[in-house]
Design an enzyme around this catalytic site. Structure first.
Site, PDB file in Angstrom:
ATOM      1  N   HIS A 279       0.845  -1.190   0.000  1.00 43.20           N
ATOM      2  CA  HIS A 279       0.000   0.000   0.000  1.00 43.20           C
ATOM      3  C   HIS A 279       0.884   1.246   0.000  1.00 43.20           C
ATOM      4  CE1 HIS A 279      -3.933  -1.887   1.651  1.00 43.20           C
ATOM      5  NE2 HIS A 279      -3.222  -2.781   0.985  1.00 43.20           N
TER       6      HIS A 279
ATOM      7  N   ASP B  34      -2.264   4.485  -4.188  1.00 44.43           N
ATOM      8  CA  ASP B  34      -3.658   4.099  -3.968  1.00 44.43           C
ATOM      9  C   ASP B  34      -4.625   5.191  -4.433  1.00 44.43           C
ATOM     10  OD1 ASP B  34      -2.682   1.779  -2.966  1.00 44.43           O
ATOM     11  OD2 ASP B  34      -3.385   2.062  -0.914  1.00 44.43           O
TER      12      ASP B  34
END
Length: 235
Positions: free
Chosen positions: A149, A154
């Protein structure tokens, strides 16, 4: 219309337990198009990250040691998002952390409008997985680079998911994504930030000479004045 897709990475899962923001990512949309402007900032949280959190985002404590504190960058962050509708996946999580940081920096918390794409996805796809990776598969968004992540990465992925999710029907895999003109296959032009648009061409079948002659004779048999359009097919 100005929108900003926002995401954070943190030292843990709960700001109420003293966890802090370590990365902010934001991507600007203008009239549903990626403008090319983005904001990214790593932050020194002044505390260690939980091992489970590091396994998710891969951002180490050592990497963050020389990064600014949130209070030092609060002004430029607020300037970037000023006047925009925020788009966040699982908004209560990120908003809880951001507003906690703002309060620590003696700033006012961010107020709506905030669009939560997780809530929207659950409404559109009840009973299905609606995490970001699942939405990428459903809407054909490439997330192959998302091994860990990252707030900015993202945001870029979520922007494409949001545009695809709110821009039309999902591709059900019933066509090839090609449009045929004169025997040549052509891919439809993609929507900025989204998957290729797909449209089936209208099939036109012209009448043959024999069929046109039969039609002329039929109209002639209706008698003078019965037909209001030309019988020779000129119009």
């Amino acid at each position: 219309m100005r929108q900003v897709v926002l995401d954070t990475e943190t030292t843990g899962v709960d700001w109420k337990q003293g966890h802090r923001v370590i990365e902010i990512g934001a991507v600007e949309l203008l009239d549903r198009r990626l403008s090319g402007r983005h904001y990214q900032q790593y932050l020194n949280p002044e505390r260690p990250s939980d091992p489970d959190a590091i396994r998710v985002h891969g951002i180490t404590d050592a990497f963050l040691q020389d990064k600014p504190r949130f209070a030092e960058v609060a002004e430029e962050f607020l300037a970037f998002i000023a006047g925009a509708e925020l788009i966040i996946h699982n908004a209560p999580f990120d908003m809880g952390f951001i507003n906690h940081e703002l309060r620590r920096a003696s700033r006012k918390p961010i107020a709506p409008p905030v669009l939560d794409t997780l809530v929207d996805a659950r409404r559109r796809h009840p009973g299905q997985k609606n995490d970001l990776n699942s939405l990428c598969r459903r809407y054909g968004v490439d997330n192959s680079g998302r091994e860990l992540h990252g707030a900015l990465l993202d945001c870029e992925i979520l922007a494409q998911v949001y545009l695809a999710m709110t821009g039309g029907q999902v591709d059900m895999g019933l066509d090839t994504g090609k449009e045929i003109h004169g025997g040549a296959a052509q891919t439809m032009a993609p929507m900025p930030g989204g998957p290729a648009l797909r449209q089936s061409p209208l099939r036109v079948i012209a009448a043959s000479a024999a069929e046109r002659e039969l039609h002329r004779r039929y109209l002639a048999g209706m008698g003078e004045g019965a037909c209001l359009w030309p019988q020779d097919g000129s119009d």
